[in-house]
Design a protein around this motif. Sequence first.
Motif, short mmCIF file in Angstrom:
data_model
loop_
_atom_site.label_atom_id
_atom_site.label_comp_id
_atom_site.label_asym_id
_atom_site.label_seq_id
_atom_site.Cartn_x
_atom_site.Cartn_y
_atom_site.Cartn_z
N GLN A 173 -11.13 1.05 11.81
CA GLN A 173 -12.00 1.09 10.62
C GLN A 173 -13.18 0.12 10.76
O GLN A 173 -14.18 0.26 10.08
N TYR A 199 -6.20 0.07 10.60
CA TYR A 199 -4.97 -0.11 9.82
C TYR A 199 -3.77 0.46 10.58
O TYR A 199 -2.66 0.00 10.43
N GLU A 249 -16.15 -7.75 -5.18
CA GLU A 249 -16.80 -6.95 -6.24
C GLU A 249 -16.64 -7.64 -7.60
O GLU A 249 -16.10 -7.02 -8.54
N LYS A 255 0.84 -1.20 0.00
CA LYS A 255 0.00 0.00 0.00
C LYS A 255 0.87 1.25 0.00
O LYS A 255 0.48 2.29 -0.51
N TYR A 299 -3.99 -8.87 7.36
CA TYR A 299 -3.75 -8.07 8.57
C TYR A 299 -4.29 -8.88 9.75
O TYR A 299 -5.16 -9.75 9.56
N SER A 358 -22.03 1.25 1.78
CA SER A 358 -21.54 2.28 0.88
C SER A 358 -20.01 2.32 0.88
O SER A 358 -19.37 1.62 1.67
N SER A 359 -19.48 3.16 0.00
CA SER A 359 -18.03 3.23 -0.15
C SER A 359 -17.37 3.62 1.18
O SER A 359 -17.84 4.52 1.87
N GLY A 360 -16.32 2.89 1.51
CA GLY A 360 -15.59 3.19 2.75
C GLY A 360 -16.21 2.57 3.99
O GLY A 360 -15.74 2.79 5.11
N ALA A 361 -17.28 1.74 3.79
CA ALA A 361 -17.96 1.14 4.95
C ALA A 361 -17.10 0.08 5.64
O ALA A 361 -17.27 -0.21 6.82
N GLY A 362 -16.16 -0.51 4.90
CA GLY A 362 -15.27 -1.50 5.51
C GLY A 362 -15.35 -2.88 4.87
O GLY A 362 -14.82 -3.86 5.42
N LYS A 363 -15.94 -2.98 3.68
CA LYS A 363 -16.13 -4.29 3.04
C LYS A 363 -14.78 -4.94 2.69
O LYS A 363 -14.53 -6.09 3.02
N SER A 364 -13.92 -4.19 2.00
CA SER A 364 -12.63 -4.78 1.61
C SER A 364 -11.78 -5.09 2.83
O SER A 364 -10.97 -6.02 2.81
N THR A 365 -11.98 -4.32 3.89
CA THR A 365 -11.22 -4.58 5.11
C THR A 365 -11.60 -5.95 5.68
O THR A 365 -10.74 -6.71 6.15
N1 LIG Z 1 -4.37 0.40 3.78
C1 LIG Z 1 -5.14 1.26 4.43
N2 LIG Z 1 -4.60 2.06 5.36
C2 LIG Z 1 -5.36 2.94 6.05
N3 LIG Z 1 -6.69 3.05 5.91
C3 LIG Z 1 -7.29 2.27 4.99
C4 LIG Z 1 -6.55 1.34 4.20
N4 LIG Z 1 -7.42 0.70 3.39
C5 LIG Z 1 -8.64 1.22 3.64
N5 LIG Z 1 -8.57 2.15 4.61
C6 LIG Z 1 -9.69 2.91 5.21
O1 LIG Z 1 -10.57 1.96 5.79
C7 LIG Z 1 -11.91 2.32 5.60
C8 LIG Z 1 -12.67 1.16 4.97
O2 LIG Z 1 -12.12 0.94 3.69
P1 LIG Z 1 -12.56 -0.29 2.79
O3 LIG Z 1 -11.67 -0.32 1.60
O4 LIG Z 1 -12.65 -1.51 3.62
O5 LIG Z 1 -14.03 0.16 2.37
P2 LIG Z 1 -14.99 -0.47 1.28
O6 LIG Z 1 -16.30 -0.63 1.94
O7 LIG Z 1 -14.39 -1.69 0.69
O8 LIG Z 1 -15.02 0.70 0.22
P3 LIG Z 1 -15.24 0.61 -1.37
O9 LIG Z 1 -16.59 0.07 -1.62
O10 LIG Z 1 -15.12 2.04 -1.78
O11 LIG Z 1 -14.14 -0.24 -1.89
C9 LIG Z 1 -11.91 3.57 4.72
O12 LIG Z 1 -12.12 4.67 5.56
C10 LIG Z 1 -10.52 3.62 4.13
O13 LIG Z 1 -10.08 4.93 3.97
#
Ligand SMILES: Nc1ncnc2c1ncn2[C@@H]1O[C@H](COP(=O)(O)OP(=O)(O)OP(=O)(O)O)[C@@H](O)[C@H]1O
Length: 568
Positions: free
Chosen positions: A345, A339, A492, A102, A380, A364-371
């Motif tokens: 997050q 993170y 996705e 990253k 992690y 929605s975007s940034g909700a934490g799905k990819s996390t």
């Molecule tokens: N490597 C990282 N380091 C710091 N913060 C991160 C990192 N990756 C994501 N985040 C933060 O974690 C939060 C959740 O991000 P995440 O990617 O899980 O959201 P998401 O629901 O998958 O969004 P999207 O649909 O836009 O992909 C966001 O606020 C993002 O800014």
Amino acid sequence: MFFKYVWIYWSPYVVIAIISAICMMGMPAYQIIAAQKLGIAIDQGGSVLVSSAIQLASLLPLAFGSYLLGSRLSARLSSRIANDIRYDLFVKLQTLSQSFYKQARSGDLLTHFSVDIYQIEPILGQEMIRSVGEMVMTLVNFGMMIHISGSLAVISAIPMVVMLPITLYMMNYLTERGLEAINQNALMTDAVNEGIRAQPTITGYGLQALFASYFSNELRKLEDKKTEAVFSFLLFTYSVKFSAYLLDVWVMGIGGIYVLSNNISLGAWITFFTISHSMYDLLGQLVNTRIGRWLGATIGMQRIDKILTYPTKIVDAVDAHALTSFEKKICFENLSFGYDNAQHQLHEIDLCIKAGQFVAFVGSSGAGKSTIFNLLMRFYDVSDGRITIDDHDLRHLTQKSLRSQMGVVLQETFLFHTTIMNNIRIAKPEATEEEVFAAAQAAEIHDFILSLPEGYQTMVGEGGGRLSGGQRQRIAIAQALLCRPPILLLDEPTSSLSAEMADAINQTIASLAGKHTVIMITHQLKAATQADCIFVLDQGRLVEQGTHEELLTNGKHYRYLWDIQQAQ
Ligand SMILES: Nc1ncnc2c1ncn2[C@@H]1O[C@H](COP(=O)(O)OP(=O)(O)OP(=O)(O)O)[C@@H](O)[C@H]1O
């Protein structure tokens, strides 16, 4: 630090290095003998000149041949050691966590394999051997000078002792300037890399002039840094040359006094002067050419050292055991994650996914799905709480066994520039054709592949460029299914596809549930309607869960998101 790597990479090749160093001393040894013969001729008269010339002529091919053999061996050693470093670097990069990637710059990483290793390569082979040889020959020369006249040898060496701290200071200064130039070179490579990757965006928005100006700015900085580095190096080499000439004059003057006061004969002095001249020549070479390259190599090694010693954050616990199957459930128990330490997050998430279920994480975007996805794959570790799989904490399992239970389909599929067959086989190269066909059938791409003139042997082009987005995604599903993973993680999988293509892929995904535990991350609610359970995330919290119908009736956030998406 540099010598730590010298030790690591040289130790397997010590014998060959010693043979090479000895062979390379052939020419300097010849020069000493020639100087001796000259001195003898001056003191004993011209009668010995012919016999000396014959002896030297017979020695010359031997000395030259031995030097060539040493050069050949050391050239091989350089390439071998450089490749050993490249290999270790490559392997290390494969083990580094997502958090490393990253923040890493791809241009910088590529520079390690090109510029940095290019600088190290000659030093860890040829230059090292030559330097060792030259140091030994310098000592031999000095021994010979002492043999002729101890006091004259000591007096001759005084200026060198005075110059030592200045040389060390300048070397330090050169290293800093060199490091700045290479770092700027990496930034420039990064800009090129970005310019190529962002090409469609740049063209689409007409940003060519903007990017050209950005690149030109990077080039200007590179020019400044390189000028400083090259000029300081030139200054260094000229001052070394200047000192070597000064030393010659010094020896000539002191030697003259010795000859006039009959402390040594003229012949002995000429031998002394020739040897001392060749010693200063050697030292000059050592300092000018070799040290310049040594500094370059030290800079390259410093940069590579950062990668080779980068801590692997996610490591298997000492008592980690292998996960051999997945049969019951995956649970998140009061899980929180950030993170970095500053902010979480994900907050206090509790949920369970039963084996064989099809579940989706939406929000929605940034909700934490990819996390969530990152934590499930254990890219992690959780900050609080835990994730269990069949009641085993993920942190107590070996990463390899955990990931072997999972097949992954990413938002952007990466296909290698090879055949469809090889691409599907990527995670299981030993798979039979029948297994590949079965995986492609399950991903509903088999018939399409057979319709191609070259079938499974069709080359997909760079990055899979000869296939459509939907076809690439189906090949990615086939890849994931080939290993028959109990758990299928989909990030996705339809986000970049047309509505029609997305519907077709969603049907395929739904048909895989039951045979696999399917966990999908999506912001497109339509993709999740067939899921057994939908987990709704909002700002890192699990706010609702249930089937599509339940959430439409009882869910507030889901209903809100659904209405927005339906209106679009
Ligand atoms: N490597 C990282 N380091 C710091 N913060 C991160 C990192 N990756 C994501 N985040 C933060 O974690 C939060 C959740 O991000 P995440 O990617 O899980 O959201 P998401 O629901 O998958 O969004 P999207 O649909 O836009 O992909 C966001 O606020 C993002 O800014």
